[in-house]
Write an enzyme that holds these catalytic residues in place. Structure first.
Site, PDB file in Angstrom:
ATOM      1  N   CYS A  42      18.484 -40.475  26.611  1.00 57.38           N
ATOM      2  CA  CYS A  42      19.316 -39.710  25.676  1.00 57.38           C
ATOM      3  C   CYS A  42      20.141 -38.689  26.464  1.00 57.38           C
ATOM      4  O   CYS A  42      19.708 -38.186  27.503  1.00 57.38           O
ATOM      5  CB  CYS A  42      18.436 -38.984  24.654  1.00 57.38           C
ATOM      6  SG  CYS A  42      19.396 -38.069  23.412  1.00 57.38           S
ATOM      7  N   ASP A  44      20.650 -35.768  25.692  1.00 58.70           N
ATOM      8  CA  ASP A  44      20.062 -34.439  25.509  1.00 58.70           C
ATOM      9  C   ASP A  44      19.828 -33.739  26.848  1.00 58.70           C
ATOM     10  O   ASP A  44      19.219 -34.307  27.757  1.00 58.70           O
ATOM     11  CB  ASP A  44      18.726 -34.591  24.750  1.00 58.70           C
ATOM     12  CG  ASP A  44      18.192 -33.259  24.255  1.00 58.70           C
ATOM     13  OD1 ASP A  44      17.955 -32.366  25.091  1.00 58.70           O
ATOM     14  OD2 ASP A  44      18.008 -33.113  23.038  1.00 58.70           O
ATOM     15  N   ARG A  46      17.887 -31.608  27.769  1.00 57.11           N
ATOM     16  CA  ARG A  46      16.503 -31.259  28.147  1.00 57.11           C
ATOM     17  C   ARG A  46      15.733 -32.427  28.730  1.00 57.11           C
ATOM     18  O   ARG A  46      14.546 -32.311  29.032  1.00 57.11           O
ATOM     19  CB  ARG A  46      15.766 -30.720  26.910  1.00 57.11           C
ATOM     20  CG  ARG A  46      16.371 -29.442  26.362  1.00 57.11           C
ATOM     21  CD  ARG A  46      15.893 -29.170  24.955  1.00 57.11           C
ATOM     22  NE  ARG A  46      16.353 -30.177  24.010  1.00 57.11           N
ATOM     23  CZ  ARG A  46      16.068 -30.177  22.702  1.00 57.11           C
ATOM     24  NH1 ARG A  46      15.313 -29.228  22.211  1.00 57.11           N
ATOM     25  NH2 ARG A  46      16.534 -31.128  21.921  1.00 57.11           N
ATOM     26  N   HIS A  98      13.091 -39.345  23.288  1.00 59.31           N
ATOM     27  CA  HIS A  98      12.307 -38.109  23.309  1.00 59.31           C
ATOM     28  C   HIS A  98      12.041 -37.644  21.892  1.00 59.31           C
ATOM     29  O   HIS A  98      12.871 -37.826  20.997  1.00 59.31           O
ATOM     30  CB  HIS A  98      13.032 -37.013  24.107  1.00 59.31           C
ATOM     31  CG  HIS A  98      14.336 -36.585  23.493  1.00 59.31           C
ATOM     32  ND1 HIS A  98      14.469 -35.434  22.768  1.00 59.31           N
ATOM     33  CD2 HIS A  98      15.544 -37.182  23.478  1.00 59.31           C
ATOM     34  CE1 HIS A  98      15.724 -35.326  22.341  1.00 59.31           C
ATOM     35  NE2 HIS A  98      16.402 -36.376  22.761  1.00 59.31           N
ATOM     36  N   CYS A 101      14.409 -35.865  18.776  1.00 58.67           N
ATOM     37  CA  CYS A 101      15.770 -36.268  19.136  1.00 58.67           C
ATOM     38  C   CYS A 101      16.770 -35.942  18.012  1.00 58.67           C
ATOM     39  O   CYS A 101      16.596 -36.372  16.867  1.00 58.67           O
ATOM     40  CB  CYS A 101      15.804 -37.763  19.446  1.00 58.67           C
ATOM     41  SG  CYS A 101      17.435 -38.346  19.967  1.00 58.67           S
TER      42      CYS A 101
HETATM   43 ZN   LIG Z   1      18.058 -37.201  21.863  1.00 60.88          ZN
END
Ligand SMILES: [Zn+2]
Length: 211
Positions: A42, A44, A46, A98, A101
């Site tokens: 992803c 993302d 993090r 994750h 999400c």
């Molecule tokens: Zn995500």
């Protein structure tokens, strides 16, 4: 100092530190990349592939998009997959989602995110539909999202196996193995949720017999 200027400054410090540890570091990496893994994760911020797996530059070939999707007409994803499988000869493809999400959460709502995001998130709704019986039983919203995160990863593994890129490599070289993982933002731990070893039988509907 602007925030982006700090990135450039940190980069200089990082490069200096690397050379101090190993003077040949960049020369070696500049000549060759032989990653054993393709990571589809992803976007993302993090979930940085190298950092959470303790790997170094050169070890993982990375593709990231919102909610780590494998869409069968995504030219970007397919180019990355083809290059990783046929040229870099990766041995493992990892789809890593994750918990928590944002993309998966968004797909669980009925909100209109406008055409482009609606289009992207639509396939996550399709994953929900396939697993509706199981997911409808989960009353807690967070638990429901997290289970959909796992099922979404599993569906993307199936999507990989449906491609002729993967099927040809399985037939000719018995690689790469496919791994579906989910990363926990709260504890930093990756949970393996599914696996397809090279050669695993798939739904005959998607099988190519003239590879
Ligand atoms: Zn995500």
């Amino acid at each position: 100092m602007q925030s982006y200027q700090k990135l450039l400054l940190e980069n200089k410090a990082w490069a200096k530190e690397k050379v101090a540890e190993d003077p040949e570091y960049f020369q070696r990496l500049a000549h060759l990349q032989t990653p054993e893994f393709l990571w589809i994760g992803c976007s993302d911020s993090r979930v940085p592939a190298n950092e959470i797996t303790g790997t170094q530059p050169g070890e993982i070939f990375v593709h990231r998009n919102v909610a780590n999707l494998v869409i069968n007409n995504d030219v970007n994803l397919l180019s990355v997959l083809e290059y990783a499988v046929n040229h870099l000869k990766v041995r493992h493809v990892i789809v890593c989602g994750h918990y928590g999400c944002g993309g998966v959460k968004a797909a669980l709502t009925n909100h209109d995110f406008k055409a482009l995001l609606n289009m992207w998130l639509r396939s996550i709704k399709d994953v929900y539909r396939i697993h509706r019986t199981e997911l409808d039983k989960i009353k807690d919203e967070e638990q429901k999202t997290n289970r959909l995160v796992e099922l979404n990863v599993q569906e993307q593994i199936f999507n990989l196996a449906k491609t002729s890129i993967i099927q040809r490599a399985w037939k000719n070289e018995m690689r790469p193995h496919l791994h579906g993982w989910v990363y926990g933002l709260r504890d930093g731990i990756i949970k393996p949720v599914c696996e397809m070893s090279a050669g695993t039988p798939i739904d005959p509907l998607y099988e190519y017999d003239d590879l």
